[in-house]
Motif scaffolding. Structure first.
Motif, short mmCIF file in Angstrom:
data_model
loop_
_atom_site.label_atom_id
_atom_site.label_comp_id
_atom_site.label_asym_id
_atom_site.label_seq_id
_atom_site.Cartn_x
_atom_site.Cartn_y
_atom_site.Cartn_z
N LEU A 813 0.82 -1.22 0.00
CA LEU A 813 0.00 0.00 0.00
C LEU A 813 0.86 1.26 0.00
O LEU A 813 0.34 2.37 0.19
N GLY A 814 2.16 1.12 -0.18
CA GLY A 814 3.03 2.28 -0.26
C GLY A 814 3.35 2.91 1.07
O GLY A 814 3.78 4.07 1.14
N ARG A 815 3.18 2.18 2.14
CA ARG A 815 3.42 2.73 3.47
C ARG A 815 4.82 2.40 4.00
O ARG A 815 5.12 2.61 5.17
N TRP A 896 -7.75 1.28 -4.97
CA TRP A 896 -8.05 2.56 -5.62
C TRP A 896 -8.06 3.70 -4.61
O TRP A 896 -7.45 4.76 -4.84
N TYR A 897 -8.73 3.47 -3.49
CA TYR A 897 -8.82 4.53 -2.47
C TYR A 897 -7.44 4.89 -1.93
O TYR A 897 -7.11 6.06 -1.72
N GLY A 903 -6.32 7.95 0.35
CA GLY A 903 -6.12 7.10 1.51
C GLY A 903 -4.71 7.14 2.05
O GLY A 903 -4.47 7.21 3.26
N LEU A 904 -3.73 7.09 1.13
CA LEU A 904 -2.33 7.08 1.55
C LEU A 904 -1.97 8.41 2.23
O LEU A 904 -1.24 8.43 3.23
N GLN A 908 -0.70 8.99 6.14
CA GLN A 908 0.52 9.72 6.49
C GLN A 908 0.22 10.83 7.48
O GLN A 908 1.01 11.08 8.41
N GLU A 909 -0.93 11.47 7.32
CA GLU A 909 -1.32 12.53 8.28
C GLU A 909 -1.49 11.95 9.67
O GLU A 909 -1.06 12.57 10.66
N ARG A 910 -2.10 10.77 9.77
CA ARG A 910 -2.27 10.15 11.09
C ARG A 910 -0.92 9.78 11.70
O ARG A 910 -0.72 9.92 12.90
#
Length: 912
Positions: A813-815, A896-897, A903-904, A908-910
């Motif tokens: 998910l790119g995290r 998609w989200y 979503g990503l 990141q904000e959290r």
């Protein structure tokens, strides 16, 4: 200190401890406002109105309790509540509501019963309807948004209210509410002047709907020889219904009390006791807290095994036999089902009618005319399966003659009993009513109309199939010659399932009956006098008394209860609505590649049970050591587990099956199961070749399988023989770590088909708790060192595997990929999730001391789709993209989200 009446009333409304008691004390100190009657104050009148009007969420809570059979009213045992139908539970819960209202507001309640309702109470009624989380749903800033959302909420309120109060939905009323809500766009559409009429009508309906419950209570009171003049008081105390209402109900037939005789009362009580007996004598709740938890969380197989190991392994052999028979026969009729599904609707009806009338040639002619040139051979193959099934039933004692088995026969299944009864002529109705009387007499019921709906449907299915249900008849079964409805017409065929559905249902039911007979054994299997049905009560009783005479009376009762749950209640499917809700929940939570990855965690449990090396080799496709080929979940009949849910035409289960396939969920699930199966074979082969290993195998299996079969199993494992014993061994090992069979679920799950929705995504965690219980807690009693080793191995392997998968998901998910999080963050979280204390539950509920909220949220099924749809509609109404709805869509919604819907960035904000 306040100095006015208004301030005193304001104080009463303040939300602080003991404020009411303090206000009462203050008001009684002789001040100028001491004449206030707080008990009858505007505040209490308003509170009474709120209490007697139930919000949509409260109605949904009542519906959930009535569906699941969980959380019975005070004074009603779990067994009694569980034995009732949905409608009976619903009515009982309505009585509970009335009783609580009377208890908390006795004076105001009595006045309301007389039609004396104040304006403050009416305002309370209005507030009660609005006091719900759904009221907080934003209406939107545009007229379009307000129209859509307000109309939807109003319709939802109407639907929930109808189901709670009447057990059915009034679509015209729901439409009216939706129209009113849409037109007013969030503005109150029920005027205050109408509230009193609505509430009085509601009270009237409640009293009418619980009339049958009052009759039962009156019967019990009369049977206890309570004086006639005291009957209304006694019934009121028993049910919580006002004395005046009870008296009115009793006298509704005339001026004198219409009370049943002692004889009538005894009959009613006797039937009630018989109904309770049908629950299987479940008495866990009476035996203490842990037994009660076992009912809801204890795995049924483990509980049976603690009473009788041969019985437990016999249940698994039954389940495996049914699973494999279903796989075999459903595969054999696959061509027929595929052919039938391709037909247009009008031809489906024609072909079904011909087949149900046993006119194969006419059905084949239609099919060949529309391009199915091999229709004859396909139907011939289908008939071969039916003949094989008939032979197996005959071997188990069912009264089927060779002539009946060899003749062309296609099963029928009624799906609309009321409609068919209306369509029958007098002769046909007479035969059916006679059969009902015979069945009612057999069950000890005086009135045939009092038979359960399910029994009535079974009877008419058998009668229309031509079976002679009279036990005194000297005739053999002549279902081809004496069929009550010898020829179905389009008028009567519409009340039957279509050919593919009736065929599949017949095969599944017959396989279950055949293997139940094998489980009980010929000496214990009791077939009814007509020779066409299994008497499960007597079969269980005979099995226990003959095979397990050394069990104590309480142990026999518990085992009887567990077997009844597994073989009767556990065989029932959830209703169409519950099944649709469940399938929708699974589709929106599991049917996507990201969620499918979680299934890789299964390999961690295999590594714990079978060894890391054995599991890794099995995962990469290596042949089990000592064998010349691999064994697969499909070969063991695994595909039929899902196929059993696909018997209803147009059912959402078919769509869910496809979504699981396209999302990769089934592939990863099969990978986990095949890893565990072949890993267990490698472990078994290694154990079978040493004295120490053989001792371990004997310790686990000999009590359940017997010495002779265990010896043969060890020989087959040692020699690498892929025998039926070895296949059953592999299934047993898999069932020990995954809930692949119904016996791998709790008894409460089995007992309540519609209540199974509460176990969504929880059976895996329950199975993990079962492993910990068996391998650590129980093992510690006899071998503390082994228990400690198991605890260390489980805590190191299983959570770590799940934690690694979680980190891989983050990477996809790119995290990022942070290996240090695996042991420091993710693994502890996996352990907490197993015990129902996820990060979400801890942060939102437990951190604030909201333990009830934590429990409710843990129990509640994961149906985020409801919120997603609501937010999606709001987005569309406001002209915005429905991001929240798209995020929850199956397959690629979450991906998609994450990458395109923000979503990503939010993640990141959290983190920041």
């Amino acid at each position: 200190m306040a100095t006015s009446r208004e301030e005193a009333l304001k104080w009463l409304n303040e939300e602080r401890e003991n404020s009411r008691e303090e206000a009462l004390k203050w008001l009684n100190e002789g001040r100028e406002y001491s004449s206030i009657d707080v008990k009858d104050s505007v505040v209490d009148q308003f509170a009474f109105g709120m209490a007697r009007t139930n919000s949509d969420i409260e109605n949904l809570g009542l519906i959930s309790r009535a569906i699941s059979g969980f959380f019975p009213p005070e004074g009603i045992s779990e067994e009694e509540f569980d034995s009732l139908s949905f409608d009976e539970r619903r009515k009982l819960l309505l009585i509970e509501r009335e009783a609580n209202l009377k208890k908390n507001f006795p004076d105001l309640y009595e006045r309301a019963q007389q039609g004396n309702v104040s304006l403050a109470t009416n305002f309370g009624d209005f507030a009660g309807a609005l006091f719900t989380p759904t009221t907080l749903v934003p209406i939107g800033q545009s007229v379009k948004a307000a129209t859509l959302i307000s109309g939807g909420l109003a319709a939802q309120y109407s639907v929930f209210e109808d189901i709670a109060q009447k057990g059915e939905v009034d679509l015209s009323k729901a439409g009216l509410y939706a129209g009113g809500g849409a037109a007013l766009g969030g503005v109150v559409f029920k005027g205050v002047s109408k509230l009193q009429q609505v509430q009085q009508a509601k009270q009237k309906y409640i009293m009418e709907s619980i009339g049958s419950d009052l009759d039962d209570s009156v019967a019990k009171v009369v049977a206890e020889e309570v004086p006639v003049e005291n009957v209304p008081i006694a019934v009121s105390n028993y049910t919580g219904v006002p004395i005046r209402s009870v008296s009115k109900h009793i006298n509704s037939g005339g001026t004198a009390p219409s009370l049943p005789t002692n004889k009538d009362a005894a009959v009613i009580i006797n039937e009630s006791n018989k109904a309770l007996k049908k629950t299987g004598g479940n008495t866990e709740m009476a035996r203490g807290l842990f037994q009660g938890l076992d009912h809801f969380l204890g795995v049924t197989f483990t509980r049976i095994k603690n009473l009788s190991e041969p019985t437990a392994f016999g249940v698994r052999k039954f389940e495996a036999g049914v699973m494999q028979a279903n796989q075999k026969k459903l595969s054999a009729i696959k061509d027929f089902n595929n052919m039938f599904k391709k037909l247009p609707k009008n031809l489906k009806s024609q072909v079904s009618t011909h087949l149900l009338n046993h006119n194969a040639s006419a059905a084949v002619k239609i099919l060949q005319n529309v391009g199915f040139k091999n229709a004859g051979s396909i139907i011939g193959q289908t008939q071969k399966v039916l003949k094989e099934t008939g032979r197996e039933l005959q071997q188990q004692g069912y009264k089927l003659t060779d002539e009946q088995i060899e003749s062309f026969y296609f099963p029928r299944k009624v799906n609309d009993l009321a409609g068919l009864q209306e369509a029958l002529n007098q002769t046909q109705k007479g035969v059916y009513e006679k059969a009902l009387k015979i069945k009612a007499k057999e069950m000890g019921i005086n009135d045939p109309n009092a038979l359960p709906q399910e029994i009535k449907e079974q009877i008419i299915n058998k009668v229309t199939a031509g079976f002679d249900l009279n036990p005194k008849s000297k005739q053999t079964l002549q279902f081809l010659k004496q069929r009550t409805l010898p020829v179905l017409t389009e008028k009567t065929a519409q009340f039957y399932d279509e050919a593919n559905a009736s065929l599949t249902d017949y095969i599944l039911r017959s396989n279950a009956q055949i293997h139940k007979g094998k489980f009980f054994g010929k000496g214990n299997t009791v077939i009814d006098e007509a020779g066409i049905g299994l008497n499960i009560d007597e079969s269980i009783g005979s099995y226990i008394s003959k095979s397990l005479p050394n069990l104590s009376a309480s142990q026999q009762d518990e085992l009887r209860s567990l077997l009844y749950s597994r073989f009767v209640l556990g065989e029932k499917n959830a209703g169409g609505a519950s099944r649709a809700i469940r399938n929708t929940g699974y589709a929106f939570t599991l049917a996507n590649p990201i969620s499918a990855l979680v299934q890789i965690g299964d390999i961690g449990v295999s590594a714990y049970a079978n060894g890391m090396k054995n599991s890794i080799m099995a995962m990469i496709g290596a042949t089990p050591k000592g064998f010349n080929r691999r064994l697969t979940w499909k070969e063991l009949g695994g595909d039929s587990v899902i196929a059993q849910e696909l018997t209803s035409v147009g059912d959402t289960s078919r769509l869910l099956f496809d979504l699981f396939t396209f999302s990769g969920f089934r592939a990863i699930d099969n990978l986990g199961k095949n890893t565990a199966i072949n890993g267990s074979l490698s472990k078994g082969a290694r154990l079978a070749k040493t004295a120490k290993g053989q001792a371990k195998l004997r310790a686990k299996y000999q009590k359940g399988l017997g010495k002779a079969d265990t010896d043969l199993l060890i020989n087959d494992l040692a020699s690498g023989t892929m025998s039926e014993r070895v296949k059953m061994y592999a299934l047993n090992e898999l069932a020990d770590i995954q809930p692949i069979f119904a016996s791998g679920t709790p008894q409460a799950y089995l007992n309540s088909p519609n209540g199974r929705i509460l176990y969504m995504l929880k059976t895996w965690s329950i199975k993990q708790l079962d492993i910990l219980r068996n391998d650590i807690l129980i093992q510690a009693k006899t071998d503390p060192k082994a228990a400690l080793r198991n605890a260390i191995a489980f805590s190191l392997i299983v959570p770590t595997m799940g934690a690694t998968v979680e980190e891989v998901r983050d990477f996809m998910l790119g995290r990022g990929f942070n290996p240090e999080d695996i042991l420091t963050k993710n693994a502890p979280e996996m352990i907490m999730k197993t015990f129902g204390a996820s990060e979400y539950i801890r942060d939102k509920y437990l951190s604030r001391g909201d333990f009830s909220g934590a429990v409710i949220n843990t129990i509640a099924p994961p149906l985020n789709v409801i919120d997603a749809v609501g937010k999606g509609i709001q987005n569309i109404a406001e002209g915005d993209p429905p991001v929240d709805l798209v995020k929850e869509l199956p397959l690629f919604g979450r991906i998609w989200y994450n990458f395109f819907g923000g979503g990503l960035e939010k993640w990141q904000e959290r983190q920041d």
